[in-house]
Design a protein around this motif. Structure first.
Motif: not given
Length: 316
Positions: A74-89, A96-104
């Motif tokens: 937000f604010g002065p950092w609004s142009n920084k990359p944003e990420t959203a992800g779905n994860h399973q563990l 341990i096993a981890i599956l990550c699906k991330e959208n940047t």
């Protein structure tokens, strides 16, 4: 002969007296430190919180987690990359096993919006770590790295380690800091225990709040660059799961501009309890802790001496 024997006997007795006195001082000193630690209000509350958290952690032996994550600026950092992800563990003892699906999402200066999808699957069975980057489309090569141990930054994807359920960090770390400063523990209204640490070297202040009724779990952490100047705040919500453990299901961290208090970023993690399972080994597939190697898999095996030597030669 007798004179020399008497001298030797006297020296032996004197040595035993010296050793005995030294040992007595050691015992007295240890007893005093133990008594002081047992009666020091700060140490009593610290131990109470640490023991409560460790007891809570011991109530969970395995888990299947499904969670969503997002980072917004937000604010002065609004142009920084944003990420959203779905994860399973999937976690069971040391496996341990981890599956990550991330959208940047990236915002460039010209107003263009670029999106990048990444799917990563990683496993660790206590002896070998595997991580594979899977292409967004069905075509393309799978890039896999094999090593003996996970990299240091893998806790960003490992929820159990990120919240401190594994290892010594995260939400369960109540050890004394190494920095010089003043630490204070206190109970408020019999419901929470607060820990405040004022770093006398940097001027920074940390405030931790633990919920007594929720196995002394950490519910907020605030970091101040100086007294009353908030830099970041983390808020944690818990739910009591199968087996009686209070498990963190929501972690939100917000960062602020120390000049004017403006919100700069917010990281959010939410566990979907309805899709997760706790203390239920039958919910964990037997083959999930091993990544199958297919014909389109490119492998970098760091457990191989030949591979490590070749990579070192390429660095020169």
């Amino acid at each position: 002969m007798k004179a020399s024997q008497n001298i030797l006997a006297k020296k032996t007795v004197l040595l035993l007296i010296v050793v005995g006195v030294a040992a007595l001082f050691v015992i007295i000193g240890f007893s005093y430190r133990s008594w002081r630690a047992a009666t020091d209000p700060n140490e009593v509350l610290r131990r109470t919180v640490a023991e409560g958290i460790q007891d809570n952690v011991s109530k969970l032996s395995c888990a299947v987690l499904v969670w969503n994550s997002e980072r917004k600026s937000f604010g002065p950092w609004s142009n920084k990359p944003e990420t959203a992800g779905n994860h399973q563990l999937w976690w069971n003892n040391n496996k341990i096993a981890i599956l990550c699906k991330e959208n940047t999402t990236i915002y460039d200066p010209n107003g263009q919006v670029l999106s990048n999808q990444k799917t990563t699957f990683m496993t660790y069975d206590g002896k070998k770590f595997q991580v594979a980057e899977i292409p967004a489309r069905s075509v393309g090569k799978v890039e896999m790295v094999i090593s003996k141990k996970p990299p240091h930054n893998w806790c960003e994807n490992n929820y159990m380690q990120k919240v401190g359920w594994q290892g010594n960090g995260g939400l369960i770390n109540v050890s004394k800091g190494n920095e010089p400063g003043v630490e204070q523990w206190r109970t408020e209204e019999g419901k929470v225990i607060k820990r405040t640490f004022h770093n006398t070297r940097t001027g920074q202040v940390g405030v931790w709040t633990y919920d007594i009724e929720k196995a002394h779990g950490l519910i907020t952490y605030e970091s101040y660059c100086k007294v009353n100047i908030l830099q970041s705040r983390t808020t944690i919500q818990y739910k009591q799961v199968s087996g009686g453990a209070w498990f963190p299901i929501s972690v939100i961290t917000a960062g602020y501009n120390i000049q004017n208090g403006e919100l700069l970023y917010r990281n959010k993690i939410d566990v979907d309890v309805n899709k997760s399972a706790f203390n239920n080994p039958s919910a964990i597939p037997e083959d999930v802790f091993k990544i199958e190697i297919g014909p389109n898999t490119e492998i970098i095996d760091l457990t191989s001496l030949k591979t490590r030597l070749r990579m070192r030669l390429n660095d020169f």
